[in-house]
Design an enzyme around this catalytic site. Structure first.
Site, mmCIF file in Angstrom:
data_model
loop_
_atom_site.group_PDB
_atom_site.id
_atom_site.type_symbol
_atom_site.label_atom_id
_atom_site.label_comp_id
_atom_site.label_asym_id
_atom_site.label_seq_id
_atom_site.Cartn_x
_atom_site.Cartn_y
_atom_site.Cartn_z
ATOM 1 N N THR A 8 -19.489 -6.434 -1.867
ATOM 2 C CA THR A 8 -19.689 -6.397 -3.310
ATOM 3 C C THR A 8 -21.071 -5.811 -3.571
ATOM 4 O OG1 THR A 8 -19.821 -7.747 -5.321
ATOM 5 C CG2 THR A 8 -20.645 -8.751 -3.339
ATOM 6 N N GLY A 12 -24.796 -11.754 -7.767
ATOM 7 C CA GLY A 12 -24.285 -13.088 -8.097
ATOM 8 C C GLY A 12 -23.248 -13.531 -7.078
ATOM 9 N N ASP A 67 -11.054 -11.498 -3.253
ATOM 10 C CA ASP A 67 -10.421 -10.928 -4.435
ATOM 11 C C ASP A 67 -9.721 -12.078 -5.139
ATOM 12 O OD1 ASP A 67 -10.006 -8.307 -5.761
ATOM 13 O OD2 ASP A 67 -7.920 -8.932 -5.668
ATOM 14 N N LYS A 169 -16.043 -27.933 -9.916
ATOM 15 C CA LYS A 169 -15.263 -26.690 -9.867
ATOM 16 C C LYS A 169 -15.111 -26.218 -8.418
ATOM 17 C CE LYS A 169 -14.675 -21.980 -11.419
ATOM 18 N NZ LYS A 169 -15.203 -20.772 -12.016
ATOM 19 N N HIS A 174 -9.772 -22.346 -6.794
ATOM 20 C CA HIS A 174 -9.146 -21.417 -5.861
ATOM 21 C C HIS A 174 -10.169 -20.909 -4.835
ATOM 22 C CE1 HIS A 174 -10.941 -19.594 -9.309
ATOM 23 N NE2 HIS A 174 -10.749 -18.355 -8.912
ATOM 24 N N ARG A 175 -11.393 -20.597 -5.295
ATOM 25 C CA ARG A 175 -12.407 -20.046 -4.383
ATOM 26 C C ARG A 175 -12.878 -21.127 -3.412
ATOM 27 N NH1 ARG A 175 -14.883 -18.172 -8.152
ATOM 28 N NH2 ARG A 175 -13.700 -16.271 -8.375
HETATM 29 P P1 IMP Z 1 -12.996 -10.578 -8.631
HETATM 30 O O1 IMP Z 1 -12.553 -11.502 -7.561
HETATM 31 O O2 IMP Z 1 -14.482 -10.475 -8.712
HETATM 32 O O3 IMP Z 1 -12.301 -9.259 -8.585
HETATM 33 O O4 IMP Z 1 -12.597 -11.296 -9.998
HETATM 34 C C1 IMP Z 1 -11.496 -10.926 -10.756
HETATM 35 C C2 IMP Z 1 -11.530 -11.489 -12.146
HETATM 36 O O5 IMP Z 1 -10.742 -12.679 -12.183
HETATM 37 C C3 IMP Z 1 -12.886 -11.914 -12.705
HETATM 38 O O6 IMP Z 1 -13.544 -10.852 -13.326
HETATM 39 C C4 IMP Z 1 -12.489 -12.958 -13.737
HETATM 40 O O7 IMP Z 1 -12.070 -12.348 -14.933
HETATM 41 C C5 IMP Z 1 -11.281 -13.603 -13.073
HETATM 42 N N1 IMP Z 1 -11.693 -14.781 -12.303
HETATM 43 C C6 IMP Z 1 -11.730 -14.912 -10.956
HETATM 44 N N2 IMP Z 1 -12.160 -16.136 -10.610
HETATM 45 C C7 IMP Z 1 -12.397 -16.802 -11.763
HETATM 46 C C8 IMP Z 1 -12.874 -18.112 -12.066
HETATM 47 O O8 IMP Z 1 -13.189 -18.940 -11.196
HETATM 48 N N3 IMP Z 1 -12.973 -18.400 -13.372
HETATM 49 C C9 IMP Z 1 -12.655 -17.545 -14.382
HETATM 50 N N4 IMP Z 1 -12.228 -16.311 -14.164
HETATM 51 C C10 IMP Z 1 -12.097 -15.930 -12.857
#
Ligand code: IMP
Length: 191
Positions: A8, A12, A67, A169, A174-175
């Site tokens: 990335t 952040g 992702d 959280k 999920h993370r």
């Molecule tokens: P990426 O994993 O950075 O590609 O995130 C994809 C998108 O999913 C983010 O920009 C958010 O819009 C949404 N997203 C992913 N994880 C979260 C979360 O924990 N809370 C809220 N939105 C999330």
């Protein structure tokens, strides 16, 4: 210390990964900004693989990528892998989603996070996935977090992600779950 590139350019996300990988003696670095990756996969895991693999190959180092996104049942899994691009800002994305769900009584949804770790040859060495089930509220609640957090309600806690403390959280998101599944695998990895 083995260096691990986080696929990335977002500092952040690097900080967040550092917190999850605190127990490991890796030196975490950001990917070079010149490396551009097209997220052409049609699943979260396919995109995590693509990102980890391409960054590892380009930099000749171990790389980790995640992702994630929100899949809503009544919208056949949308916004899904398009969660980040669904609209321009977080509040526009929430408005669009609430608009599309306006007449729907089925509010079931899930957040999904896929993580992949690639070795310096670009081969995927480890992967994990975490899921958090919830419901989409009609009115946003809470100030914390980011993205779709204020409309994602977790019934077991009676809270939205945006009403939870960071620790809460992490423990059920999920993370957090994807990292919890990855860490024991990482501990056994021979490097
Ligand atoms: P990426 O994993 O950075 O590609 O995130 C994809 C998108 O999913 C983010 O920009 C958010 O819009 C949404 N997203 C992913 N994880 C979260 C979360 O924990 N809370 C809220 N939105 C999330």
């Amino acid at each position: 210390m083995t260096s691990l590139v986080v696929a990335t350019s977002n500092p952040g996300k690097l900080k967040e990964m550092q917190a999850y990988l605190d127990d490991f003696r890796w030196e975490l670095t950001l990917k070079s900004p010149e490396i551009e990756i097209e997220e052409t996969g049609d699943t979260f895991m396919a995109n995590a693989h693509l990102k980890a693999s391409q960054v590892a190959l380009a930099m000749g180092k171990w790389a980790i990528a995640d992702d994630s996104g929100l899949a809503v049942d009544a919208l056949n899994g949308a916004p899904g892998i398009h969660s980040a691009r669904y609209a321009k800002t977080d509040s526009d994305r929430i408005d669009r989603l609430l608009g599309e769900l306006e007449n729907k009584t089925n509010r079931q949804a899930k957040f999904v996070c896929a993580i992949a770790l690639a070795n310096p040859d670009g081969a995927i060495a480890l992967q994990s996935e975490g899921i958090c089930h919830g419901e989409i509220l009609r009115i946003p609640r809470g100030e914390a977090g980011f993205g779709y957090d204020p409309i994602f309600f977790v019934p077991e806690q009676s809270l939205t992600f945006a009403e939870m403390s960071p620790e809460q959280k992490i423990s059920l998101s999920h993370r957090g779950r994807a990292f919890a599944a990855l860490l024991p695998q990482l501990a056994t990895l021979k490097i």
